[in-house]
Design a protein around this motif. Structure first.
Motif, PDB file in Angstrom:
ATOM      1  N   ARG A  47      52.125  40.475  36.167  1.00 14.64           N
ATOM      2  CA  ARG A  47      51.808  40.281  34.756  1.00 14.64           C
ATOM      3  C   ARG A  47      52.115  38.829  34.388  1.00 14.64           C
ATOM      4  O   ARG A  47      53.100  38.261  34.841  1.00 14.64           O
ATOM      5  CB  ARG A  47      52.642  41.241  33.899  1.00 14.64           C
ATOM      6  N   PHE A  48      51.254  38.218  33.578  1.00 15.61           N
ATOM      7  CA  PHE A  48      51.492  36.860  33.082  1.00 15.61           C
ATOM      8  C   PHE A  48      51.261  36.828  31.576  1.00 15.61           C
ATOM      9  O   PHE A  48      50.578  37.684  31.020  1.00 15.61           O
ATOM     10  CB  PHE A  48      50.623  35.829  33.810  1.00 15.61           C
ATOM     11  N   GLU A  49      51.854  35.846  30.916  1.00 14.08           N
ATOM     12  CA  GLU A  49      51.771  35.714  29.461  1.00 14.08           C
ATOM     13  C   GLU A  49      51.216  34.354  29.080  1.00 14.08           C
ATOM     14  O   GLU A  49      51.315  33.399  29.852  1.00 14.08           O
ATOM     15  CB  GLU A  49      53.158  35.890  28.836  1.00 14.08           C
ATOM     16  N   ASP A  66      38.310  32.719  26.746  1.00 14.99           N
ATOM     17  CA  ASP A  66      38.196  31.505  27.546  1.00 14.99           C
ATOM     18  C   ASP A  66      39.488  31.252  28.328  1.00 14.99           C
ATOM     19  O   ASP A  66      39.447  30.833  29.486  1.00 14.99           O
ATOM     20  CB  ASP A  66      37.860  30.317  26.645  1.00 14.99           C
ATOM     21  N   GLU A  67      40.633  31.523  27.710  1.00 14.26           N
ATOM     22  CA  GLU A  67      41.919  31.370  28.400  1.00 14.26           C
ATOM     23  C   GLU A  67      42.020  32.358  29.562  1.00 14.26           C
ATOM     24  O   GLU A  67      42.525  32.004  30.638  1.00 14.26           O
ATOM     25  CB  GLU A  67      43.078  31.597  27.431  1.00 14.26           C
ATOM     26  N   LEU A  68      41.537  33.579  29.376  1.00 10.02           N
ATOM     27  CA  LEU A  68      41.561  34.557  30.470  1.00 10.02           C
ATOM     28  C   LEU A  68      40.670  34.108  31.637  1.00 10.02           C
ATOM     29  O   LEU A  68      41.028  34.292  32.799  1.00 10.02           O
ATOM     30  CB  LEU A  68      41.144  35.939  29.966  1.00 10.02           C
ATOM     31  N   ILE A  69      39.523  33.516  31.328  1.00 10.93           N
ATOM     32  CA  ILE A  69      38.647  32.993  32.379  1.00 10.93           C
ATOM     33  C   ILE A  69      39.350  31.841  33.094  1.00 10.93           C
ATOM     34  O   ILE A  69      39.306  31.743  34.324  1.00 10.93           O
ATOM     35  CB  ILE A  69      37.281  32.562  31.801  1.00 10.93           C
ATOM     36  N   TYR A  70      40.019  30.981  32.343  1.00 10.95           N
ATOM     37  CA  TYR A  70      40.782  29.884  32.933  1.00 10.95           C
ATOM     38  C   TYR A  70      41.882  30.420  33.845  1.00 10.95           C
ATOM     39  O   TYR A  70      42.043  29.969  34.976  1.00 10.95           O
ATOM     40  CB  TYR A  70      41.376  29.010  31.821  1.00 10.95           C
ATOM     41  N   VAL A  74      42.440  29.662  37.805  1.00 12.96           N
ATOM     42  CA  VAL A  74      43.633  28.950  38.267  1.00 12.96           C
ATOM     43  C   VAL A  74      44.526  29.840  39.132  1.00 12.96           C
ATOM     44  O   VAL A  74      45.006  29.430  40.189  1.00 12.96           O
ATOM     45  CB  VAL A  74      44.430  28.391  37.067  1.00 12.96           C
ATOM     46  N   ARG A  75      44.733  31.072  38.687  1.00 13.46           N
ATOM     47  CA  ARG A  75      45.613  31.996  39.414  1.00 13.46           C
ATOM     48  C   ARG A  75      44.874  32.753  40.521  1.00 13.46           C
ATOM     49  O   ARG A  75      45.509  33.437  41.326  1.00 13.46           O
ATOM     50  CB  ARG A  75      46.231  32.997  38.444  1.00 13.46           C
ATOM     51  N   VAL A  76      43.545  32.717  40.493  1.00  7.21           N
ATOM     52  CA  VAL A  76      42.685  33.445  41.427  1.00  7.21           C
ATOM     53  C   VAL A  76      42.977  34.951  41.321  1.00  7.21           C
ATOM     54  O   VAL A  76      43.252  35.637  42.301  1.00  7.21           O
ATOM     55  CB  VAL A  76      42.829  32.929  42.884  1.00  7.21           C
TER      56      VAL A  76
END
Length: 143
Positions: A47-49, A66-70, A74-76
């Protein structure tokens, strides 16, 4: 909260409902994940915040997705089990009025799923509106 995937020309759309603004934002995000992957694992992933801010409801939904797509890139990971807490601006604040969202998601490694690419969220036909039963949202994604 619930969502449905809708066809939209050459793109895909998510239509969602929820009892609260938090719930409908989370439902759209879960719909976005479903647009990328047919079989989402019920376990696995960390889980990430994150936090996003914008000048309006629609802009906040756009920036959230857009942040979720980013984060995906980034995190793959595939962001699933999305939670969102939306805060409306208060008129007594000394800072400019801003909508904020504190969010979290479980990041399932993309190596563990068969995911389709989803390029971007769009403002095309976007709707975030209050209804008699809660909230409604409609978002189109570029695929």
């Amino acid at each position: 909260m619930s969502f449905e995937l809708r066809e939209h020309t050459a793109d895909v759309a998510v239509e969602a409902t929820g009892e609260s603004l938090d719930a409908v934002f989370g439902a759209v995000a879960d719909g976005m994940a479903a647009a990328m992957c047919d079989d989402i694992p019920v376990e696995g992933g960390e889980r990430f915040e994150f936090t996003v801010a914008a000048e309006g409801r629609e802009a906040l939904l756009f920036d959230y997705l857009d942040e979720l797509i980013y984060e995906r890139d980034v995190r793959v990971v595939l962001p699933v089990d999305n939670d969102a807490a939306v805060s409306a601006p208060r008129s007594d604040d000394e800072v400019p009025d801003e909508w904020t969202l504190s969010g979290s998601a479980r990041g399932v490694p993309l190596a563990d799923v068969a995911a389709r690419d989803l390029k971007a969220v769009t403002y095309s036909d976007m709707d975030v509106s209050e209804t008699d039963d809660g909230w409604h949202a409609y978002v189109v994604f570029d695929v």
